[in-house]
Enzyme design. Structure first.
Site, mmCIF file in Angstrom:
data_model
loop_
_atom_site.group_PDB
_atom_site.id
_atom_site.type_symbol
_atom_site.label_atom_id
_atom_site.label_comp_id
_atom_site.label_asym_id
_atom_site.label_seq_id
_atom_site.Cartn_x
_atom_site.Cartn_y
_atom_site.Cartn_z
ATOM 1 N N SER A 139 -5.140 -9.705 -0.549
ATOM 2 C CA SER A 139 -4.498 -9.620 -1.836
ATOM 3 C C SER A 139 -4.459 -10.253 -3.193
ATOM 4 C CB SER A 139 -3.757 -7.946 -2.008
ATOM 5 O OG SER A 139 -3.420 -7.811 -3.128
ATOM 6 N N TYR A 152 3.837 -4.716 2.829
ATOM 7 C CA TYR A 152 2.797 -4.900 2.221
ATOM 8 C C TYR A 152 2.163 -6.221 1.655
ATOM 9 C CZ TYR A 152 -2.027 -4.166 -0.385
ATOM 10 O OH TYR A 152 -3.064 -4.808 -0.840
HETATM 11 N N1 LIG Z 1 -7.333 -0.981 -5.228
HETATM 12 C C1 LIG Z 1 -6.348 -2.046 -4.959
HETATM 13 O O1 LIG Z 1 -6.169 -3.178 -6.010
HETATM 14 C C2 LIG Z 1 -6.460 -3.498 -3.791
HETATM 15 C C3 LIG Z 1 -5.842 -5.026 -4.163
HETATM 16 C C4 LIG Z 1 -5.979 -5.647 -3.709
HETATM 17 C C5 LIG Z 1 -6.291 -5.301 -1.926
HETATM 18 N N2 LIG Z 1 -6.329 -4.477 -1.572
HETATM 19 C C6 LIG Z 1 -6.846 -3.954 -0.114
HETATM 20 O O2 LIG Z 1 -8.199 -4.266 0.170
HETATM 21 C C7 LIG Z 1 -8.728 -2.947 1.306
HETATM 22 C C8 LIG Z 1 -9.445 -1.853 0.783
HETATM 23 O O3 LIG Z 1 -7.765 -0.966 -0.121
HETATM 24 P P1 LIG Z 1 -8.483 0.029 -0.822
HETATM 25 O O4 LIG Z 1 -8.073 -0.355 -2.359
HETATM 26 O O5 LIG Z 1 -10.620 0.577 -1.455
HETATM 27 O O6 LIG Z 1 -7.782 1.803 -0.649
HETATM 28 P P2 LIG Z 1 -7.992 2.165 -0.118
HETATM 29 O O7 LIG Z 1 -9.874 3.347 -1.355
HETATM 30 O O8 LIG Z 1 -7.313 3.911 0.508
HETATM 31 O O9 LIG Z 1 -8.965 2.072 1.227
HETATM 32 C C9 LIG Z 1 -7.914 1.858 2.354
HETATM 33 C C10 LIG Z 1 -9.606 2.426 3.879
HETATM 34 O O10 LIG Z 1 -8.970 1.919 5.106
HETATM 35 C C11 LIG Z 1 -8.400 3.438 6.350
HETATM 36 N N3 LIG Z 1 -7.657 3.117 6.767
HETATM 37 C C12 LIG Z 1 -6.072 3.429 5.903
HETATM 38 N N4 LIG Z 1 -5.384 2.922 7.830
HETATM 39 C C13 LIG Z 1 -6.599 2.356 8.865
HETATM 40 C C14 LIG Z 1 -6.152 3.196 9.688
HETATM 41 N N5 LIG Z 1 -4.593 3.539 10.412
HETATM 42 N N6 LIG Z 1 -7.428 3.109 10.739
HETATM 43 C C15 LIG Z 1 -8.789 3.224 9.986
HETATM 44 N N7 LIG Z 1 -8.881 2.871 8.989
HETATM 45 C C16 LIG Z 1 -7.817 2.989 8.599
HETATM 46 C C17 LIG Z 1 -8.816 4.112 5.216
HETATM 47 O O11 LIG Z 1 -9.421 4.882 5.597
HETATM 48 P P3 LIG Z 1 -9.245 7.020 6.413
HETATM 49 O O12 LIG Z 1 -7.968 7.228 5.855
HETATM 50 O O13 LIG Z 1 -9.338 7.381 6.362
HETATM 51 O O14 LIG Z 1 -8.505 6.008 8.170
HETATM 52 C C18 LIG Z 1 -9.526 4.057 4.347
HETATM 53 O O15 LIG Z 1 -10.656 3.831 3.911
HETATM 54 C C19 LIG Z 1 -7.055 -2.774 1.678
HETATM 55 O O16 LIG Z 1 -7.007 -3.875 2.418
HETATM 56 C C20 LIG Z 1 -6.413 -2.668 0.478
HETATM 57 O O17 LIG Z 1 -4.770 -3.519 1.138
HETATM 58 C C21 LIG Z 1 -7.215 -3.945 -2.356
#
Ligand SMILES: NC(=O)c1ccc[n+]([C@@H]2O[C@H](COP(=O)([O-])OP(=O)(O)OC[C@H]3O[C@@H](n4cnc5c(N)ncnc54)[C@H](OP(=O)(O)O)[C@@H]3O)[C@@H](O)[C@H]2O)c1
Length: 257
Positions: A139, A152
């Site tokens: 991130s 985080y």
């Molecule tokens: N969006 C942003 O602004 C941003 C910025 C920087 C980095 N990121 C990173 O990008 C990645 C994706 O995030 P996103 O923004 O797309 O959010 P998101 O839609 O909430 O996606 C997170 C995913 O992780 C899965 N997950 C969470 N806990 C889990 C567990 N214990 N076991 C298996 N799967 C799990 C969730 O699926 P289930 O709930 O079905 O398990 C969900 O599909 C993350 O690593 C996040 O830190 C995002």
């Protein structure tokens, strides 16, 4: 990495960035396997993308990861790309609830131990392939912490560090390590309001830029869209300018997004 002809595991592939990556890789001619805890979102994603596959896994469980890796090896012996996208982001007030460490534990277990354990479990299979890729997802907050979410940011800084060591240790193997460094993107990571927050990058724009970068530089070690560069390189401006940026960044973001 090649953009087609791979067998790709994407954790957290049922929503947000993971789903968008899964759909684009699927379109570009890859066998995509998505994984996560919620069967329903996985099923919906697979139904919308015939040919995609899914496996339920809770990345917080060490035992679950081992079973998952064994199953993947059996059902997808060609697996050559893993994208460690699953993650959670929770606000924490370090002055309150000092007895309740549940957010800290869950964040470290999901965001840090999960990818480390899954990498260890899958490396023997990845090393059997002629060419393989481990893509970590850190991130912009790995490089300048948002103090609202201290654990985080710490896990993402650790992922950046680990990615470098892993890449170095694997330098003489066929396994490359790419770190995807997202900026603030419109997903539901911190709740539904984030998905329409105008300060966040639209998801499609983010995915399009990632694929353009991967295409332009197949040997890239970090995927940095333009929007994340001010965070990624904040420290290059010197300690004083960094401190100023840290203050203003944290004041501007004081309200949860
Ligand atoms: N969006 C942003 O602004 C941003 C910025 C920087 C980095 N990121 C990173 O990008 C990645 C994706 O995030 P996103 O923004 O797309 O959010 P998101 O839609 O909430 O996606 C997170 C995913 O992780 C899965 N997950 C969470 N806990 C889990 C567990 N214990 N076991 C298996 N799967 C799990 C969730 O699926 P289930 O709930 O079905 O398990 C969900 O599909 C993350 O690593 C996040 O830190 C995002």
């Amino acid at each position: 990495m090649n953009l087609s002809g791979n067998t790709i595991l994407i954790t957290g592939g049922g929503s947000g960035i993971g789903r968008a990556l899964a759909e684009e890789f699927h379109k570009q001619g890859n066998q995509v396997v998505i994984a996560g805890r919620r069967q329903q979102v996985l099923d919906e994603t697979v139904a919308a993308n015939p040919g995609m596959a899914s496996v339920v896994v809770d990345i917080e469980s060490n035992e679950g990861i081992r079973t998952f890796a064994t199953r993947l090896e059996k059902e997808f012996p060609q697996l050559n790309v893993v994208i460690h996208n699953a993650g959670i982001m929770r606000p924490e007030n370090l002055l309150e609830n000092t007895d309740d460490l549940s957010a800290i534990d869950a964040t470290v277990t999901t965001n840090l131990l999960g990818p480390l354990r899954l990498t260890a479990a899958l490396l023997p299979l990845l090393r059997k392939q002629a060419k393989a890729t481990v893509m970590t997802v850190s991130s912009g907050l790995a490089f300048i912490p948002l103090s609202l979410t201290p654990t985080y940011c710490a896990t993402k800084a650790a992922i950046h560090s680990y990615s470098q060591s892993l890449r170095y240790q694997l330098r003489e193997t066929g396994v490359e390590v790419i770190e995807l460094v997202p900026p603030y993107v419109q997903t539901e990571l911190m709740g539904s309001a984030q998905a329409s927050d105008p300060r966040a990058m639209p998801l499609k724009e983010f995915i399009d830029e990632i694929f353009a970068l991967l295409k332009a530089n197949p040997n890239a070690t970090e995927i940095l869209v333009e929007r994340v560069k001010p965070l990624r390189f904040a420290e290059l401006n010197g300690v004083e300018r960094y401190q100023e940026f840290f203050q203003s960044f944290n004041q501007a973001q004081a309200a949860p997004h």
